[in-house]
Design a protein around this motif. Structure first.
Motif, PDB file in Angstrom:
ATOM      1  N   GLN A   1       0.836  -1.185   0.000  1.00 19.17           N
ATOM      2  CA  GLN A   1       0.000   0.000   0.000  1.00 19.17           C
ATOM      3  C   GLN A   1       0.876   1.241   0.000  1.00 19.17           C
ATOM      4  OE1 GLN A   1      -3.022   0.164   3.015  1.00 19.17           O
ATOM      5  NE2 GLN A   1      -3.112   2.387   2.952  1.00 19.17           N
ATOM      6  N   VAL A   2       0.499   2.215  -0.790  1.00 18.35           N
ATOM      7  CA  VAL A   2       1.192   3.498  -0.816  1.00 18.35           C
ATOM      8  C   VAL A   2       0.237   4.550  -0.280  1.00 18.35           C
ATOM      9  CG1 VAL A   2       2.256   5.255  -2.274  1.00 18.35           C
ATOM     10  CG2 VAL A   2       2.601   2.828  -2.798  1.00 18.35           C
ATOM     11  N   ASP A   3       0.616   5.198   0.809  1.00 18.82           N
ATOM     12  CA  ASP A   3      -0.204   6.258   1.397  1.00 18.82           C
ATOM     13  C   ASP A   3       0.235   7.608   0.860  1.00 18.82           C
ATOM     14  OD1 ASP A   3      -1.685   4.484   2.983  1.00 18.82           O
ATOM     15  OD2 ASP A   3      -0.135   4.484   4.527  1.00 18.82           O
ATOM     16  N   THR A   4      -0.656   8.565   0.941  1.00 17.57           N
ATOM     17  CA  THR A   4      -0.399   9.882   0.375  1.00 17.57           C
ATOM     18  C   THR A   4      -0.731  10.965   1.385  1.00 17.57           C
ATOM     19  OG1 THR A   4      -0.967   9.064  -1.827  1.00 17.57           O
ATOM     20  CG2 THR A   4      -0.977  11.455  -1.520  1.00 17.57           C
ATOM     21  N   TYR A   5       0.159  11.918   1.500  1.00 13.74           N
ATOM     22  CA  TYR A   5      -0.093  13.141   2.269  1.00 13.74           C
ATOM     23  C   TYR A   5      -0.188  14.285   1.281  1.00 13.74           C
ATOM     24  CZ  TYR A   5       0.934  17.394   4.864  1.00 13.74           C
ATOM     25  OH  TYR A   5       0.886  18.666   5.361  1.00 13.74           O
ATOM     26  N   ALA A   6      -1.244  15.064   1.386  1.00 12.19           N
ATOM     27  CA  ALA A   6      -1.422  16.219   0.506  1.00 12.19           C
ATOM     28  C   ALA A   6      -1.746  17.443   1.364  1.00 12.19           C
ATOM     29  CB  ALA A   6      -2.535  15.968  -0.503  1.00 12.19           C
ATOM     30  N   PRO A   7      -0.849  18.437   1.405  1.00 10.00           N
ATOM     31  CA  PRO A   7      -1.100  19.615   2.237  1.00 10.00           C
ATOM     32  C   PRO A   7      -2.440  20.295   1.965  1.00 10.00           C
ATOM     33  CG  PRO A   7       1.150  19.632   1.452  1.00 10.00           C
ATOM     34  CD  PRO A   7       0.456  18.495   0.751  1.00 10.00           C
ATOM     35  N   LYS A   8      -2.924  20.219   0.732  1.00  9.42           N
ATOM     36  CA  LYS A   8      -4.203  20.871   0.419  1.00  9.42           C
ATOM     37  C   LYS A   8      -5.387  20.199   1.118  1.00  9.42           C
ATOM     38  CE  LYS A   8      -5.381  18.419  -3.845  1.00  9.42           C
ATOM     39  NZ  LYS A   8      -6.600  17.824  -3.362  1.00  9.42           N
ATOM     40  N   ASP A   9      -5.181  18.990   1.648  1.00  4.33           N
ATOM     41  CA  ASP A   9      -6.238  18.287   2.358  1.00  4.33           C
ATOM     42  C   ASP A   9      -6.286  18.614   3.843  1.00  4.33           C
ATOM     43  OD1 ASP A   9      -7.320  16.960   0.131  1.00  4.33           O
ATOM     44  OD2 ASP A   9      -5.767  15.424   0.244  1.00  4.33           O
ATOM     45  N   ILE A  10      -5.389  19.466   4.318  1.00  3.85           N
ATOM     46  CA  ILE A  10      -5.412  19.926   5.703  1.00  3.85           C
ATOM     47  C   ILE A  10      -6.304  21.161   5.752  1.00  3.85           C
ATOM     48  CG2 ILE A  10      -4.033  20.727   7.656  1.00  3.85           C
ATOM     49  CD1 ILE A  10      -3.468  17.819   6.729  1.00  3.85           C
ATOM     50  N   ILE A  11      -7.392  21.068   6.506  1.00  2.00           N
ATOM     51  CA  ILE A  11      -8.392  22.133   6.561  1.00  2.00           C
ATOM     52  C   ILE A  11      -8.421  22.713   7.972  1.00  2.00           C
ATOM     53  CG2 ILE A  11     -10.821  22.736   6.219  1.00  2.00           C
ATOM     54  CD1 ILE A  11      -9.395  21.695   3.676  1.00  2.00           C
ATOM     55  N   LEU A  12      -8.241  24.025   8.067  1.00  2.00           N
ATOM     56  CA  LEU A  12      -8.343  24.740   9.344  1.00  2.00           C
ATOM     57  C   LEU A  12      -9.555  25.649   9.288  1.00  2.00           C
ATOM     58  CD1 LEU A  12      -7.274  25.568  12.134  1.00  2.00           C
ATOM     59  CD2 LEU A  12      -5.804  27.250  10.960  1.00  2.00           C
ATOM     60  N   ILE A  13     -10.459  25.449  10.255  1.00  5.12           N
ATOM     61  CA  ILE A  13     -11.667  26.267  10.350  1.00  5.12           C
ATOM     62  C   ILE A  13     -11.618  27.015  11.676  1.00  5.12           C
ATOM     63  CG2 ILE A  13     -14.185  26.280  10.354  1.00  5.12           C
ATOM     64  CD1 ILE A  13     -13.986  23.518   8.897  1.00  5.12           C
ATOM     65  N   VAL A  14     -11.638  28.326  11.597  1.00  9.45           N
ATOM     66  CA  VAL A  14     -11.571  29.196  12.772  1.00  9.45           C
ATOM     67  C   VAL A  14     -12.798  30.096  12.765  1.00  9.45           C
ATOM     68  CG1 VAL A  14     -10.291  31.087  13.834  1.00  9.45           C
ATOM     69  CG2 VAL A  14      -9.046  29.162  12.849  1.00  9.45           C
ATOM     70  N   ALA A  15     -13.589  30.030  13.828  1.00 10.26           N
ATOM     71  CA  ALA A  15     -14.802  30.851  13.938  1.00 10.26           C
ATOM     72  C   ALA A  15     -15.701  30.675  12.709  1.00 10.26           C
ATOM     73  CB  ALA A  15     -14.447  32.321  14.150  1.00 10.26           C
ATOM     74  N   GLY A  16     -15.749  29.446  12.193  1.00  9.09           N
ATOM     75  CA  GLY A  16     -16.606  29.142  11.052  1.00  9.09           C
ATOM     76  C   GLY A  16     -16.034  29.505   9.694  1.00  9.09           C
ATOM     77  N   LYS A  17     -14.831  30.043   9.650  1.00 12.49           N
ATOM     78  CA  LYS A  17     -14.193  30.461   8.390  1.00 12.49           C
ATOM     79  C   LYS A  17     -13.044  29.520   8.056  1.00 12.49           C
ATOM     80  CE  LYS A  17     -16.266  34.603   8.352  1.00 12.49           C
ATOM     81  NZ  LYS A  17     -17.579  34.691   7.826  1.00 12.49           N
ATOM     82  N   ILE A  18     -12.948  29.113   6.797  1.00 14.66           N
ATOM     83  CA  ILE A  18     -11.828  28.292   6.353  1.00 14.66           C
ATOM     84  C   ILE A  18     -10.618  29.198   6.152  1.00 14.66           C
ATOM     85  CG2 ILE A  18     -10.936  26.808   4.520  1.00 14.66           C
ATOM     86  CD1 ILE A  18     -13.800  25.802   4.108  1.00 14.66           C
ATOM     87  N   ILE A  19      -9.524  28.839   6.805  1.00 16.52           N
ATOM     88  CA  ILE A  19      -8.287  29.622   6.733  1.00 16.52           C
ATOM     89  C   ILE A  19      -7.440  29.074   5.586  1.00 16.52           C
ATOM     90  CG2 ILE A  19      -6.210  30.327   8.003  1.00 16.52           C
ATOM     91  CD1 ILE A  19      -8.906  31.455   9.101  1.00 16.52           C
ATOM     92  N   THR A  20      -6.928  29.972   4.743  1.00 19.71           N
ATOM     93  CA  THR A  20      -6.148  29.578   3.567  1.00 19.71           C
ATOM     94  C   THR A  20      -4.895  30.433   3.452  1.00 19.71           C
ATOM     95  OG1 THR A  20      -7.342  31.129   2.139  1.00 19.71           O
ATOM     96  CG2 THR A  20      -8.231  28.891   2.289  1.00 19.71           C
ATOM     97  N   GLY A  21      -4.004  30.033   2.545  1.00 20.59           N
ATOM     98  CA  GLY A  21      -2.814  30.828   2.261  1.00 20.59           C
ATOM     99  C   GLY A  21      -1.644  30.534   3.183  1.00 20.59           C
ATOM    100  N   PHE A  22      -1.402  29.261   3.477  1.00 15.50           N
ATOM    101  CA  PHE A  22      -0.339  28.871   4.398  1.00 15.50           C
ATOM    102  C   PHE A  22       1.036  28.920   3.733  1.00 15.50           C
ATOM    103  CE2 PHE A  22      -4.146  26.704   5.866  1.00 15.50           C
ATOM    104  CZ  PHE A  22      -4.154  27.048   7.203  1.00 15.50           C
ATOM    105  N   THR A  23       2.065  29.100   4.566  1.00 14.66           N
ATOM    106  CA  THR A  23       3.444  28.910   4.119  1.00 14.66           C
ATOM    107  C   THR A  23       3.735  27.410   4.174  1.00 14.66           C
ATOM    108  OG1 THR A  23       4.399  29.044   6.330  1.00 14.66           O
ATOM    109  CG2 THR A  23       4.155  31.126   5.130  1.00 14.66           C
ATOM    110  N   ASP A  24       4.946  27.023   3.783  1.00 13.05           N
ATOM    111  CA  ASP A  24       5.331  25.611   3.862  1.00 13.05           C
ATOM    112  C   ASP A  24       5.330  25.110   5.302  1.00 13.05           C
ATOM    113  OD1 ASP A  24       5.547  25.187   1.150  1.00 13.05           O
ATOM    114  OD2 ASP A  24       7.695  25.557   1.082  1.00 13.05           O
ATOM    115  N   ASP A  25       5.519  25.986   6.270  1.00 13.65           N
ATOM    116  CA  ASP A  25       5.480  25.585   7.683  1.00 13.65           C
ATOM    117  C   ASP A  25       4.061  25.226   8.125  1.00 13.65           C
ATOM    118  OD1 ASP A  25       8.193  25.920   8.006  1.00 13.65           O
ATOM    119  OD2 ASP A  25       8.004  27.991   8.689  1.00 13.65           O
ATOM    120  N   MET A  26       3.081  25.747   7.478  1.00 15.74           N
ATOM    121  CA  MET A  26       1.658  25.504   7.677  1.00 15.74           C
ATOM    122  C   MET A  26       1.204  25.603   9.130  1.00 15.74           C
ATOM    123  SD  MET A  26       0.466  22.696   4.849  1.00 15.74           S
ATOM    124  CE  MET A  26      -1.239  22.809   5.346  1.00 15.74           C
TER     125      MET A  26
END
Length: 142
Positions: free
Chosen positions: A4-29
């Motif tokens: 099995q090959v597993d996959t990590y995709a940074p775009k699949d990490i979702i941060l929701i703060v006060a009901g708003k999706i936060i976007t525009g992360f640096t590589d440090d995320m």
């Protein structure tokens, strides 16, 4: 038997703060940590070990955004509301849509507003979000 090959995709990490999706992360995320150890131990003079379970579930989520991210304005607004009125407490959810990683907290606030730095390149804006009763599952990606 196929491996099995597993996959990590940074775009699949979702941060929701006060009901708003936060976007525009640096590589440090994003980084998340509890304030204290879950269990501490101590050895007595005769070598007997005793454990102490700590019930402090406070944690800090640090999200580092690009200086151009529109989400800086969302977090700045929350920080300013709290500074002016004390009403800056909000829910936070961090999840991995490709796995089981999950962080939730009903009562969070901006602990430290990002500093402003301007240089020749794109700067990161780290935001420290404090979570009162954090629940975290480290589940990995699939």
């Amino acid at each position: 038997m196929a491996q099995q090959v597993d996959t990590y995709a940074p775009k699949d990490i979702i941060l929701i703060v006060a009901g708003k999706i936060i976007t525009g992360f640096t590589d440090d995320m994003i980084s998340v940590a509890y304030e204290v150890n879950q269990v501490e131990d101590e050895a007595g003079a005769d070598g007997e070990v005793v454990r102490r379970i700590l019930h402090d579930t406070r944690g800090t989520l640090t999200a580092t955004l690009q200086q151009t991210s529109k989400s800086n304005l969302i977090l700045s607004g929350l920080a300013n509301v709290d500074r002016l009125s004390g009403d800056g407490v909000f829910p936070v959810v961090l999840r991995n849509n490709r796995g089981a990683d999950l962080v939730i907290g009903a009562n969070a606030w901006i602990q430290k507003q990002s500093d402003l730095n301007f240089k020749g390149g794109i700067e990161g804006r780290p935001w420290a979000i404090r979570i009162a009763h954090m629940q975290m599952i480290v589940g990995g990606s699939s």
